[in-house]
Write a protein that holds these residues in place. Structure first.
Motif, PDB file in Angstrom:
ATOM      1  N   ARG A 264      33.577 -71.307  15.034  1.00 11.18           N
ATOM      2  CA  ARG A 264      32.128 -70.759  15.612  1.00 11.18           C
ATOM      3  C   ARG A 264      32.661 -70.123  17.012  1.00 11.18           C
ATOM      4  NH1 ARG A 264      28.036 -74.786  15.287  1.00 11.18           N
ATOM      5  NH2 ARG A 264      28.387 -75.688  17.448  1.00 11.18           N
ATOM      6  N   TYR A 268      31.568 -66.472  18.369  1.00 14.10           N
ATOM      7  CA  TYR A 268      31.198 -66.047  19.790  1.00 14.10           C
ATOM      8  C   TYR A 268      31.876 -64.985  20.685  1.00 14.10           C
ATOM      9  CZ  TYR A 268      27.165 -69.431  19.643  1.00 14.10           C
ATOM     10  OH  TYR A 268      25.996 -70.130  19.261  1.00 14.10           O
ATOM     11  N   ARG A 298      26.954 -72.059   8.350  1.00 14.89           N
ATOM     12  CA  ARG A 298      25.945 -72.106   9.436  1.00 14.89           C
ATOM     13  C   ARG A 298      26.585 -72.006  10.821  1.00 14.89           C
ATOM     14  NH1 ARG A 298      22.573 -77.756   7.655  1.00 14.89           N
ATOM     15  NH2 ARG A 298      21.259 -76.745   5.843  1.00 14.89           N
ATOM     16  N   SER A 299      27.755 -72.353  10.922  1.00 18.63           N
ATOM     17  CA  SER A 299      28.432 -72.094  12.217  1.00 18.63           C
ATOM     18  C   SER A 299      28.683 -70.821  12.624  1.00 18.63           C
ATOM     19  CB  SER A 299      29.727 -73.186  12.169  1.00 18.63           C
ATOM     20  OG  SER A 299      29.587 -74.396  12.226  1.00 18.63           O
ATOM     21  N   VAL A 302      25.053 -69.099  13.249  1.00 17.05           N
ATOM     22  CA  VAL A 302      24.833 -69.398  14.792  1.00 17.05           C
ATOM     23  C   VAL A 302      25.236 -68.376  15.851  1.00 17.05           C
ATOM     24  CG1 VAL A 302      25.214 -70.983  16.697  1.00 17.05           C
ATOM     25  CG2 VAL A 302      24.486 -71.669  14.534  1.00 17.05           C
ATOM     26  N   PRO A 305      24.321 -63.966  13.243  1.00 23.09           N
ATOM     27  CA  PRO A 305      23.197 -64.024  12.305  1.00 23.09           C
ATOM     28  C   PRO A 305      23.399 -63.156  11.223  1.00 23.09           C
ATOM     29  CG  PRO A 305      22.307 -64.133  14.281  1.00 23.09           C
ATOM     30  CD  PRO A 305      23.536 -63.599  14.692  1.00 23.09           C
ATOM     31  N   THR A 330      19.419 -71.260   3.795  1.00 28.31           N
ATOM     32  CA  THR A 330      20.189 -70.589   4.777  1.00 28.31           C
ATOM     33  C   THR A 330      20.397 -69.014   4.382  1.00 28.31           C
ATOM     34  OG1 THR A 330      21.317 -72.695   5.050  1.00 28.31           O
ATOM     35  CG2 THR A 330      22.319 -70.768   6.278  1.00 28.31           C
ATOM     36  N   SER A 619      17.584 -77.634  11.681  1.00 27.88           N
ATOM     37  CA  SER A 619      19.087 -77.295  12.515  1.00 27.88           C
ATOM     38  C   SER A 619      19.653 -75.931  11.684  1.00 27.88           C
ATOM     39  CB  SER A 619      19.858 -78.537  12.122  1.00 27.88           C
ATOM     40  OG  SER A 619      20.085 -78.854  10.823  1.00 27.88           O
ATOM     41  N   PRO A 621      20.442 -72.663  11.100  1.00 32.11           N
ATOM     42  CA  PRO A 621      20.309 -71.326  11.965  1.00 32.11           C
ATOM     43  C   PRO A 621      19.367 -70.231  11.587  1.00 32.11           C
ATOM     44  CG  PRO A 621      22.338 -71.499  11.375  1.00 32.11           C
ATOM     45  CD  PRO A 621      21.569 -72.825  10.832  1.00 32.11           C
TER      46      PRO A 621
END
Length: 698
Positions: A264, A268, A298-299, A302, A305, A330, A619, A621
């Motif tokens: 993740r 970023y 999901r990671s 986050v 998207p 999700t 939780s 995202p």
């Protein structure tokens, strides 16, 4: 290695085997730990220390029921063993069974009211349950007995921080560090509390202190990285996690989580390819592949998207997986409009289930026609050979014969098709269903006409008139099942178009605006808060779904609704003892009033909402807007024993009304094909509460 050395000297040494098992459990190697404990128990089956250690290991692994069995064994041998009672209480608290945990702690304190480990555990359990004041009392008791107990001071500080009492928490941590300035668990907890309070620079100082003392402390590095990520310092967070030697970690779950976090962080930092390497490593290491795929997706989402790779991950999860629903949720939060609609509308139903559905519906139609014939034969006997009645019987027999011929032809066509060609099979079944329904409806229209003629000619006989009325009613029920047959395929293929939400309720709004506030003794209230919102979906099918829910409410509560447009034409000649429709000019909605206990009230509310909690964990995202429709009534409700299957095909709670058991099934099929859902959460005896969620695709 040292334990193995010991066992080479004395292979049956119980204390060594027990210590070995504890070490393996601490490293997360639970299966190997259980083997050592089993060895101990083969040698000495009633060894309390081993049974207690075994129970603790099982609880740490989340196998609570097996842990309880071990603790119960201990207590059968020694009912007042404080160590076991304390361990048992901790396991129960970890499983969220707080009341039972308190009972074990109370038992322990009856034996020794000053037992600090029990008081500390009791305090931790109370804090976990949110009972902070009671927790503080237990910690204060501990400190009265042993004022310098670092474990208690640390637990006390953590409880205060959880309750948001940060200044008091800092005091407890400071007390602990005055006793031992290098106590890593306290420094780590202190850092957590400071970070939670937003004092992140001071928090970083505490984490750095921890790492100066123990640079290999995985928990500290992970916690430090988590807070660095929280405050947007992704490069520093990545440096902390990459300092951990993942390959040397014995706890695979810990290694998997760290890989996911690293993946993740690379997302970023706009390095998705590198991130995907770590996600893949996490998935490959996992014993539960689907869980890891879901977490990886999901990671990634986050951080990004719009990640296409995350969508690919999620679509790897098969429908039979327990994580499939979470994956679809999700996707619904992140997929673009086209992807989401295609994913939902193109998903094929199970071929066998669809064939069973058609076959069951045919069976219902045959039963309905058999009832028609039975009524017709009774009329024929009463009418003394009236020609028109004979014609009705002939038409019904011809209709059954035509239906069987078409089904025989369908079977021949299916046998000639290539194996596995689902679309061709479904198309053939659907085409036959449409032909049968159209042909039968045409025949029934003729039968209905003849029945009316017969009623006019023979209606002077009360019994005969009643039978003819029954025949007409049964024809309507049969027509309904024939229409259900046609709509099986239609419910699986919704169209997509954009329309204002108010269109879904238009006929009911017009009905209210016309001044009518009753439909056959039932009142309908609408509260449409999102009239101008534009929705992408199949307007016709959604309107039909809402109508079906209203029809169900009326039908199951002893009401029979006429079409609102037809309602205006009702007059005093109706013989059903209903009150005339009241009119309230110039008022778009009826004034709310206290309802009579016998009056059915249906309320429909439509609104827009974002990430509704009913659809899954907060939780997950991402952000997605939903159309939320709630329909409630004050009727009988759904019996508790029938709630689980009201949406299943061919099951009906209204057999006496001639229900086909397809209405709610098709409502759910329609909604799910548009990415939506429906649940019923009313209380038996107090009415239904249907909750519909449909995602906006734009």
């Amino acid at each position: 290695e040292r334990f193995d050395q010991c066992l080479e000297i004395e292979g049956n040494n119980v204390p060594t085997l027990n210590s070995y098992g504890n070490a393996l459990a601490s490293a997360g190697e639970y299966q190997k730990a259980y083997e050592r404990f089993d060895q101990c128990l083969e040698i000495e089956g009633n060894d309390i220390l081993t049974l207690n250690s075994y129970g603790n290991a099982l609880a740490s692994a989340g196998e609570y029921q097996k842990a309880y069995e071990r603790f119960d064994q201990c207590l059968e041998i020694e009912g007042n063993d404080i160590l076991t009672l304390n361990s048992y209480g901790n396991a129960l608290a970890s499983a969220g069974e707080y009341q039972k945990a308190y009972e074990r702690f109370d038992q322990s304190l009856e034996i020794d009211g000053n037992h600090v480990p029990t008081l500390n555990s009791y305090g931790n359990a109370l804090a976990s349950a949110g009972e902070y004041q009671k927790a503080y009392e237990r910690f204060d008791q501990c400190l009265e007995i042993e004022g310098n107990d670092i474990l208690t001071l640390n637990s006390y500080g953590n409880a205060l921080a959880s309750a948001g009492e940060y200044q008091k928490a800092y005091e407890r941590f400071d007390q602990s560090l005055e006793i031992d300035g290098n106590h890593v668990p306290t420094l780590n907890s202190y850092g957590n509390a400071l970070a939670s309070a937003g004092e992140y620079q001071k928090a970083y100082e505490r984490f750095e202190q921890c790492l100066e003392i123990d640079g290999n402390n995985v928990i500290t590095r992970f916690t430090y990285a988590r807070w660095l990520e929280h405050y947007g310092e992704y490069t520093r967070a990545l440096a902390q996690l990459e300092a951990i030697e993942i390959s040397s970690l014995k706890d695979y779950d810990q290694a998997i989580v760290i890989c996911q976090y690293i993946g993740r962080l690379y997302y970023y930092l706009k390095k998705p390819d590198r991130g995907n390497e770590f996600f893949k490593a996490a998935i490959d290491k996992s014993d539960d592949r689907d869980r890891s795929i879901l977490y990886a997706a999901r990671s990634a989402l986050v951080a990004d998207p719009k990640s296409k790779k995350a969508m690919e991950f999620l679509q790897e999860i098969e429908k039979k997986s327990p994580f499939y629903r979470a994956a679809m949720k999700t996707i619904s939060l992140h997929a673009d409009s086209e992807t989401l609609y295609e994913l939902k509308s193109d998903r094929e139903p199970n071929e066998e289930d669809t064939e069973i559905l058609y076959r069951g519906t045919y069976h219902k139609i045959i039963n309905q026609v058999a009832v028609l014939k039975s009524i017709a034969y009774r009329i024929a006997r009463r009418s003394q050979g009236e020609a028109i009645v004979g014609e009705i019987v002939e038409k019904l027999e011809a209709m059954l014969e035509d239906m069987q011929e078409r089904r025989d032809a369908e079977k021949v066509s299916l046998r000639e098709m290539p194996h596995g060609d689902y679309r061709a099979v479904l198309e053939t079944i659907s085409e036959t269903a449409h032909d049968i329904a159209d042909g039968a409806n045409n025949q029934l229209a003729i039968v209905k006409s003849k029945a009316r003629r017969a009623q006019r000619r023979l209606g002077s006989d009360d019994d005969l008139g009643s039978l003819l009325a029954n025949l007409a009613e049964q024809i309507e029920l049969t027509e309904g099942v024939l229409n259900d047959l046609k709509s099986i395929k239609e419910s699986l293929a919704p169209r997509r178009q954009r329309f204002p939400v108010r269109n879904l309720f238009q006929k009911w709004l017009l009905f209210q605006q016309g001044g009518d506030d009753k439909i056959d003794g039932a009142r309908i209230y609408l509260e449409i808060k999102n009239s101008d919102s534009e929705f992408d979906g199949d307007e016709e099918k959604l309107t039909s779904a809402i109508d079906e829910l209203i029809e169900n409410s009326l039908k199951h509560n002893g009401c029979k609704r006429d079409n609102p447009k037809q309602q205006e034409g009702q007059d005093k000649r109706q013989q059903d003892n209903r009150q005339p429709v009241k009119r309230k000019p110039d008022k778009p909605k009826p004034v709310k009033r206290k309802q009579k206990s016998s009056e059915l009230t249906i309320r429909i509310r439509s609104q827009d909402t974002t990430n509704p909690p009913e659809l899954g964990s907060p939780s997950i995202p991402g952000v997605r807007s939903y159309l939320k429709i709630t329909l409630t009534d004050n009727g009988k409700g759904v019996p508790k024993d029938k709630k689980d299957w009201i949406f299943q095909p061919l099951n009906t709670t209204a057999a006496e009304e001639g229900g086909s058991g397809l209405g709610l099934y098709m409502v759910r099929q329609t909604l799910e094909k548009m990415g939506g859902s429906i649940i019923e959460e009313g209380k038996p005896g107090k009415g239904v509460r249907f909750l519909i969620h449909l995602p906006y695709l734009n």
